[in-house]
Every structure is written in C-alpha cells, then in structure tokens.
Design a protein around this motif. Structure first.
Motif, mmCIF file in Angstrom:
data_model
loop_
_atom_site.group_PDB
_atom_site.id
_atom_site.type_symbol
_atom_site.label_atom_id
_atom_site.label_comp_id
_atom_site.label_asym_id
_atom_site.label_seq_id
_atom_site.Cartn_x
_atom_site.Cartn_y
_atom_site.Cartn_z
ATOM 1 N N ALA A 173 1.179 -2.884 -14.130
ATOM 2 C CA ALA A 173 0.149 -3.362 -13.064
ATOM 3 C C ALA A 173 0.635 -4.421 -11.948
ATOM 4 O O ALA A 173 0.389 -4.456 -10.826
ATOM 5 C CB ALA A 173 -0.983 -3.986 -13.832
ATOM 6 N N ALA A 174 1.255 -5.528 -12.575
ATOM 7 C CA ALA A 174 1.869 -6.445 -11.872
ATOM 8 C C ALA A 174 3.099 -5.756 -10.877
ATOM 9 O O ALA A 174 3.247 -6.238 -9.979
ATOM 10 C CB ALA A 174 2.576 -7.429 -12.978
ATOM 11 N N ASP A 175 4.004 -4.825 -11.442
ATOM 12 C CA ASP A 175 4.809 -4.193 -10.546
ATOM 13 C C ASP A 175 4.166 -3.381 -9.383
ATOM 14 O O ASP A 175 4.678 -3.374 -8.222
ATOM 15 C CB ASP A 175 5.878 -3.399 -11.308
ATOM 16 N N ILE A 176 2.985 -2.824 -9.605
ATOM 17 C CA ILE A 176 2.241 -1.983 -8.817
ATOM 18 C C ILE A 176 1.745 -2.910 -7.634
ATOM 19 O O ILE A 176 1.917 -2.704 -6.535
ATOM 20 C CB ILE A 176 1.221 -0.980 -9.511
ATOM 21 N N ALA A 177 1.233 -4.029 -8.175
ATOM 22 C CA ALA A 177 0.762 -5.210 -7.376
ATOM 23 C C ALA A 177 1.972 -5.471 -6.069
ATOM 24 O O ALA A 177 1.649 -5.586 -4.957
ATOM 25 C CB ALA A 177 0.281 -6.322 -7.832
ATOM 26 N N ARG A 178 3.325 -5.715 -6.723
ATOM 27 C CA ARG A 178 4.449 -6.125 -6.025
ATOM 28 C C ARG A 178 4.614 -5.070 -5.071
ATOM 29 O O ARG A 178 5.066 -5.349 -3.779
ATOM 30 C CB ARG A 178 5.362 -6.427 -6.856
ATOM 31 N N VAL A 179 4.588 -3.928 -5.493
ATOM 32 C CA VAL A 179 4.595 -2.493 -4.554
ATOM 33 C C VAL A 179 3.778 -2.667 -3.257
ATOM 34 O O VAL A 179 4.340 -2.452 -2.140
ATOM 35 C CB VAL A 179 4.727 -1.196 -5.125
ATOM 36 N N GLN A 180 2.569 -3.011 -3.585
ATOM 37 C CA GLN A 180 1.386 -3.106 -2.521
ATOM 38 C C GLN A 180 1.761 -4.300 -1.451
ATOM 39 O O GLN A 180 1.677 -4.147 -0.451
ATOM 40 C CB GLN A 180 0.146 -3.200 -3.208
ATOM 41 N N SER A 181 2.305 -5.322 -2.204
ATOM 42 C CA SER A 181 2.474 -6.664 -1.476
ATOM 43 C C SER A 181 3.825 -6.373 -0.477
ATOM 44 O O SER A 181 3.801 -7.009 0.422
ATOM 45 C CB SER A 181 2.898 -7.725 -2.030
ATOM 46 N N LEU A 182 4.666 -5.490 -0.904
ATOM 47 C CA LEU A 182 6.029 -5.268 -0.127
ATOM 48 C C LEU A 182 5.750 -3.940 0.973
ATOM 49 O O LEU A 182 6.509 -3.912 1.664
ATOM 50 C CB LEU A 182 7.091 -4.646 -0.998
ATOM 51 N N ALA A 183 4.728 -3.286 0.872
ATOM 52 C CA ALA A 183 4.439 -2.074 1.772
ATOM 53 C C ALA A 183 4.144 -2.718 3.247
ATOM 54 O O ALA A 183 3.308 -3.709 3.262
ATOM 55 C CB ALA A 183 3.308 -1.332 1.077
ATOM 56 N N PRO A 184 4.986 -2.161 3.945
ATOM 57 C CA PRO A 184 4.548 -2.533 5.463
ATOM 58 C C PRO A 184 3.214 -2.069 5.930
ATOM 59 O O PRO A 184 2.524 -1.067 5.564
ATOM 60 C CB PRO A 184 5.348 -1.588 6.435
ATOM 61 N N PRO A 185 2.304 -3.007 6.967
ATOM 62 C CA PRO A 185 1.076 -2.563 7.214
ATOM 63 C C PRO A 185 1.210 -1.280 7.988
ATOM 64 O O PRO A 185 2.265 -1.004 9.044
ATOM 65 C CB PRO A 185 0.747 -3.806 8.259
ATOM 66 N N ARG A 186 0.313 -0.478 7.851
ATOM 67 C CA ARG A 186 0.205 0.818 8.780
ATOM 68 C C ARG A 186 -0.301 0.491 10.334
ATOM 69 O O ARG A 186 -1.131 -0.109 10.587
ATOM 70 C CB ARG A 186 -0.951 1.844 8.352
ATOM 71 N N PRO A 187 0.462 1.197 11.210
ATOM 72 C CA PRO A 187 0.144 0.929 12.418
ATOM 73 C C PRO A 187 -1.006 1.682 12.785
ATOM 74 O O PRO A 187 -1.391 2.640 12.254
ATOM 75 C CB PRO A 187 1.550 1.528 13.351
ATOM 76 N N PRO A 188 -1.916 1.176 13.648
ATOM 77 C CA PRO A 188 -3.162 1.546 14.060
ATOM 78 C C PRO A 188 -2.909 3.281 14.707
ATOM 79 O O PRO A 188 -1.865 3.507 15.298
ATOM 80 C CB PRO A 188 -3.456 0.745 15.190
ATOM 81 N N SER A 189 -3.793 4.057 14.291
ATOM 82 C CA SER A 189 -3.906 5.415 14.745
ATOM 83 C C SER A 189 -3.815 5.510 16.096
ATOM 84 O O SER A 189 -4.632 4.812 16.857
ATOM 85 C CB SER A 189 -4.827 6.228 14.094
ATOM 86 N N PRO A 190 -2.996 6.557 16.922
ATOM 87 C CA PRO A 190 -2.925 6.361 18.297
ATOM 88 C C PRO A 190 -4.268 7.199 18.847
ATOM 89 O O PRO A 190 -4.779 6.843 19.956
ATOM 90 C CB PRO A 190 -1.812 7.409 18.632
ATOM 91 N N GLU A 191 -5.225 7.559 17.700
ATOM 92 C CA GLU A 191 -6.450 8.123 18.413
ATOM 93 C C GLU A 191 -7.569 7.191 18.107
ATOM 94 O O GLU A 191 -8.626 7.526 18.508
ATOM 95 C CB GLU A 191 -6.703 9.238 17.214
#
Length: 222
Positions: A173-191
């Motif tokens: 669970a700690a590693d999954i939390a680390r994965v989520q913290s490292l994930a880049p923010p998604r750019p807003p949808s062009p739509e």
C-alpha cells in the motif's frame, strides 16, 4: 528503449610533443602512444561503428515484430563489440517478447556489470525474475532500482505487486501511494471548455492515444 543509445569511443590524443627531458618523466612516458596502440584504437572504433549499424538493423526488425531475426542481429553486434551495451539491452527486450526470461536475465546481468548504477536495468531484471517466480530476487532488484532511482514510479508499482503476493500488504500500500504521488497530473481535456456543438464536430481519431509504448513499436522491457 525508445531509441538506440549509442556509446561513443573517445580517442584520446597523447601529448606527443612533450619531451621526457622536460620533467615528469613517468607521466610523459605513460602518455606516449605507440603505432600498435593507435591501430588497436582504430580497430575498436571500427568495431563499434559496425556493431551500431547491425544493432540498428535489429531495432527495425523488432519494430516489425520479427524478434527472432532481431535477436540474431544483436548476437552479431555483440560478437563484434562485446562491450556495446545497447545491443545487450535490445536483445534482452527481444528475449522478453519471445518469453525467454532466462536469456533476458543473462543480458541484463551483463548490462549491470557494464553499468551497475543504471536503475532501470534493475527494474527490468526484477520484472524478468518475477515472470520466473523468483519473488525474492525480483524484490531485491526493485529495492536496488528504487535506491538508485527513487522517482521511478514503475519500480514502486512492480515492487508493490511482489509485496502483495508475498503477503506484505502494508508495504504494498505504501508503494502504491508512492506511485500515485509520482504520477504527473493529467492535462485538462481539450473538450472540457468546448461547446456541445464543437464537440460533435471533432474529427474521429484525432485524440492522442494514451497507449503509446515507445517509438520502437514493440514493448520495451518493463
């Protein structure tokens, strides 16, 4: 793995203009280059160029999904230049595509010998070990990868999966939390800001794919 990373050969120029009588005799003596040295360096340079060209051929065969033929090209490149690391890396990838995990690990072992500080190589070898059921070995490699490259999210995800299988759900669970913290923010949808009529007018197939796996066109080692 998205492109062939080439290792150049630096041909060092010797200080042949300095005389031993000028002082620092031992240092100057060590800098003298013999014709045999120059010949060996020229031969190594030619071998590197030939190995690079053959590796490129294997690269394009891999893009077409011809992994056995690609591996033969990488075999040839390694025979010509046993220290040309991209050939080992691509051959490991071809082995993985063909399910030859033992062969992939052998090449990744060589890569680690050539560069023991490459974090992603440990991640790839850990993934291959996981496929063979070597959970402890895989976890060790993911640990080493994260120690060398603490921002490599994929290594945390791979380690979390192994930890879960081993019953260590808290660390997973700690590693999954680390994965989520490292994930880049998604750019807003062009739509998001478009009107309903504008959305309907969008040409089908113009949205970028989220499944791009590298410019090679075949899956790199994970």
């Amino acid at each position: 793995f998205s492109s062939v990373v080439l290792i150049g050969i630096v041909l060092c120029a010797s200080e042949s203009g300095r005389s031993l009588a000028a002082g620092n005799g031992a240092e100057n003596a060590a800098s003298i280059t013999t014709p045999q040295d120059e010949e060996m360096r020229a031969g190594a340079y030619k071998a590197r160029l030939k190995a690079r060209a053959i590796t490129d051929e294997g690269f394009f065969l891999g893009r077409k999904g011809e992994f056995p033929a690609a591996r033969k090209k990488f075999d040839q490149a390694i025979e010509i230049d046993p220290k040309f690391s991209p050939a080992y890396h691509f051959r490991a990838g071809a082995c993985m595509q063909m399910g030859d995990w033992t062969g992939a690990i052998a090449d990744l072992d060589t890569l680690i010998t050539l560069d023991p500080n490459d974090a992603e190589i440990f991640n790839e070898r850990g993934y291959a070990r996981r496929q063979l059921g070597d959970l402890q070995g895989a976890q060790h490699d993911f640990d080493r990868c994260i120690a060398l490259g603490p921002d490599l999210a994929l290594a945390y995800a791979n380690r979390a999966e192994v930890e879960h299988v081993l019953g260590d759900d808290r660390d997973a669970a700690a590693d999954i939390a680390r994965v989520q913290s490292l994930a880049p923010p998604r750019p807003p949808s062009p739509e998001a800001g478009a009107t309903p009529s504008a959305r309907k007018k969008r040409t089908p197939g113009t949205r970028a794919s989220n499944n791009v796996k590298g410019t090679m066109g075949w899956n790199p080692p994970k």
